[in-house]
Design a protein around this motif. Structure first.
Motif, mmCIF file in Angstrom:
data_model
loop_
_atom_site.group_PDB
_atom_site.id
_atom_site.type_symbol
_atom_site.label_atom_id
_atom_site.label_comp_id
_atom_site.label_asym_id
_atom_site.label_seq_id
_atom_site.Cartn_x
_atom_site.Cartn_y
_atom_site.Cartn_z
ATOM 1 N N ALA A 117 0.824 -1.207 0.000
ATOM 2 C CA ALA A 117 0.000 0.000 0.000
ATOM 3 C C ALA A 117 0.862 1.262 0.000
ATOM 4 O O ALA A 117 0.543 2.241 -0.684
ATOM 5 C CB ALA A 117 -0.934 -0.008 1.207
ATOM 6 N N VAL A 118 1.969 1.255 0.750
ATOM 7 C CA VAL A 118 2.848 2.419 0.757
ATOM 8 C C VAL A 118 3.506 2.589 -0.605
ATOM 9 O O VAL A 118 3.751 3.720 -1.056
ATOM 10 C CB VAL A 118 3.906 2.304 1.870
ATOM 11 N N ARG A 119 3.779 1.492 -1.277
ATOM 12 C CA ARG A 119 4.316 1.581 -2.637
ATOM 13 C C ARG A 119 3.373 2.413 -3.514
ATOM 14 O O ARG A 119 3.810 3.270 -4.288
ATOM 15 C CB ARG A 119 4.508 0.179 -3.211
ATOM 16 N N ALA A 120 2.068 2.179 -3.360
ATOM 17 C CA ALA A 120 1.093 2.968 -4.117
ATOM 18 C C ALA A 120 1.045 4.412 -3.619
ATOM 19 O O ALA A 120 0.825 5.344 -4.408
ATOM 20 C CB ALA A 120 -0.284 2.325 -4.014
ATOM 21 N N ASP A 121 1.255 4.628 -2.308
ATOM 22 C CA ASP A 121 1.234 5.989 -1.757
ATOM 23 C C ASP A 121 2.300 6.883 -2.374
ATOM 24 O O ASP A 121 2.145 8.105 -2.411
ATOM 25 C CB ASP A 121 1.442 5.952 -0.238
ATOM 26 N N HIS A 122 3.396 6.308 -2.825
ATOM 27 C CA HIS A 122 4.473 7.101 -3.421
ATOM 28 C C HIS A 122 3.995 7.878 -4.651
ATOM 29 O O HIS A 122 4.529 8.937 -4.966
ATOM 30 C CB HIS A 122 5.632 6.190 -3.841
ATOM 31 N N GLY A 123 3.016 7.338 -5.357
ATOM 32 C CA GLY A 123 2.593 7.958 -6.610
ATOM 33 C C GLY A 123 3.545 7.582 -7.733
ATOM 34 O O GLY A 123 4.358 6.668 -7.613
ATOM 35 N N GLY A 124 3.456 8.304 -8.837
ATOM 36 C CA GLY A 124 4.221 7.923 -10.015
ATOM 37 C C GLY A 124 5.560 8.592 -10.169
ATOM 38 O O GLY A 124 6.254 8.350 -11.155
ATOM 39 N N GLY A 125 5.961 9.434 -9.235
ATOM 40 C CA GLY A 125 7.190 10.202 -9.432
ATOM 41 C C GLY A 125 8.428 9.607 -8.801
ATOM 42 O O GLY A 125 9.476 10.251 -8.798
ATOM 43 N N CYS A 126 8.353 8.380 -8.265
ATOM 44 C CA CYS A 126 9.478 7.796 -7.557
ATOM 45 C C CYS A 126 9.933 6.511 -8.240
ATOM 46 O O CYS A 126 9.114 5.724 -8.705
ATOM 47 C CB CYS A 126 9.107 7.484 -6.103
ATOM 48 N N ASP A 127 11.230 6.303 -8.270
ATOM 49 C CA ASP A 127 11.809 5.063 -8.779
ATOM 50 C C ASP A 127 11.952 4.104 -7.603
ATOM 51 O O ASP A 127 12.953 4.126 -6.875
ATOM 52 C CB ASP A 127 13.168 5.340 -9.416
ATOM 53 N N LEU A 128 10.957 3.243 -7.422
ATOM 54 C CA LEU A 128 10.939 2.370 -6.253
ATOM 55 C C LEU A 128 11.830 1.146 -6.408
ATOM 56 O O LEU A 128 11.961 0.354 -5.478
ATOM 57 C CB LEU A 128 9.501 1.952 -5.942
ATOM 58 N N ASP A 129 12.433 1.009 -7.563
ATOM 59 C CA ASP A 129 13.430 -0.053 -7.751
ATOM 60 C C ASP A 129 14.848 0.451 -7.500
ATOM 61 O O ASP A 129 15.806 -0.321 -7.587
ATOM 62 C CB ASP A 129 13.328 -0.622 -9.172
ATOM 63 N N HIS A 130 14.984 1.721 -7.178
ATOM 64 C CA HIS A 130 16.290 2.286 -6.857
ATOM 65 C C HIS A 130 16.804 1.637 -5.569
ATOM 66 O O HIS A 130 16.043 1.467 -4.603
ATOM 67 C CB HIS A 130 16.162 3.799 -6.669
ATOM 68 N N PRO A 131 18.080 1.262 -5.498
ATOM 69 C CA PRO A 131 18.591 0.591 -4.297
ATOM 70 C C PRO A 131 18.581 1.461 -3.045
ATOM 71 O O PRO A 131 18.688 0.938 -1.933
ATOM 72 C CB PRO A 131 20.029 0.216 -4.686
#
Length: 310
Positions: A117-131
């Motif tokens: 759910a927090v992954r979705a909270d980030h929205g579309g502007g974040c690279d969530l695969d970044h280490p």
């Protein structure tokens, strides 16, 4: 949680946040049940000189928890417009919602749902695969009738007083990974450049996060929840849990780093003088015992939660 440095399995709601010291008492059982009452006291404080606390203490009814956001070293990218403080607050709220939605679910599955759910909270502007994506340790304790269950992910330990002994539930995979990485980095020539050594260490650590043979932490991958250390214990009988203390590593350093007392002594101090007293002892040790500092930071955010069962 230190960005470079970390415990083995050893024996819509807003989180109730403790900025300094908080006391709360409420039934720890479901409505209509007859069982122990969980009394909760907590304290959380940022490192001296820092305005933002990247730890967070929360309580949702029978569930209590501490989170420790990973500090981002100066000059390092994360691929994300949000910081550790944002992440721990969203994760705490999402854990509470997940547990409320499915109270019979395991803490592992509730944490996995919260991370997603927090992954979705980030929205579309974040690279969530970044280490370097924001991350946090997790320590949870839930009381339900005659039992408590717990979850520990990364280096925020849980201490349990079961009457005739004190057990520590920890996750030492970060510590093990960092010991390996320090040995590896020390073999690389940095020409005496401490900054270059540190950059290499952080890069290697990020490559071990949420990987087999590395360490696991709450970040953007919900699978990390299923690598947590979990357990259950009774609140009745000769080996009943009487007290539990949840800690971030900034507070557990009183034992693990500074050796101020043993785990039983820590529980007794927190019970007699309150959670804030433990943080005060750590702050004194950070000032007076600099030779025992192991973190790259001289001070750290610190959080303590004491649960007592009557």
């Amino acid at each position: 949680m230190a960005a470079v440095d970390g415990g083995t399995p050893r024996g819509g709601a807003r989180p109730d946040v403790a900025a300094t010291t908080q006391t709360a008492s409420a039934p720890g059982t479901r409505a209509g049940s007859a069982g122990p009452m969980m009394r909760v006291r907590s304290a959380s404080a940022p490192a001296p000189g820092r305005a933002v606390n990247e730890d967070l203490v929360f309580r949702f009814g029978p569930l209590v928890g501490v989170l420790d956001g990973a500090t981002v070293p100066d000059g390092f990218d994360t691929g994300c417009r949000h910081g550790p403080a944002w992440y721990v607050r969203h994760l705490a709220a999402r854990i509470g919602l997940a547990v409320a939605a499915r109270p019979a679910a395991t803490l592992m599955s509730s944490l996995a749902a919260a991370i997603l759910a927090v992954r979705a909270d980030h929205g579309g502007g974040c690279d969530l695969d970044h280490p370097g994506t924001p991350s946090s340790t997790v320590c949870l304790l839930r009381e339900s009738g005659g039992e408590v269950d717990w979850l520990v992910l990364c280096d925020s330990p849980l201490v349990l007083d079961v009457g005739d002994r004190v057990d520590v539930v920890g996750d030492d995979r970060l510590e093990t990974a960092m010991a390996d990485l320090r040995r590896m980095v020390d073999t690389l020539s940095a020409d005496g450049d401490r900054a270059a050594w540190f950059r290499r260490a952080v890069g290697l650590q990020r490559g071990r996060m949420n990987r087999t043979h590395g360490y696991w932490v709450a970040a953007a991958d919900p699978d990390a929840a299923y690598h947590a250390v979990t357990g259950t214990a009774s609140l009745h009988g000769p080996h009943a849990v009487r007290r539990a203390v949840l800690l971030t590593d900034g507070a557990s350093s009183a034992v693990e780093q500074f050796g101020l007392f043993d785990w039983a002594g820590l529980v007794d101090l927190v019970t007699a003088e309150g959670p804030g007293a433990l943080i005060d002892r750590v702050r004194s040790a950070e000032r007076d015992l600099p030779e025992r500092l192991r973190r790259h930071k001289r001070t750290d955010d610190a959080s303590v939660v004491l649960c007592e069962f009557g």
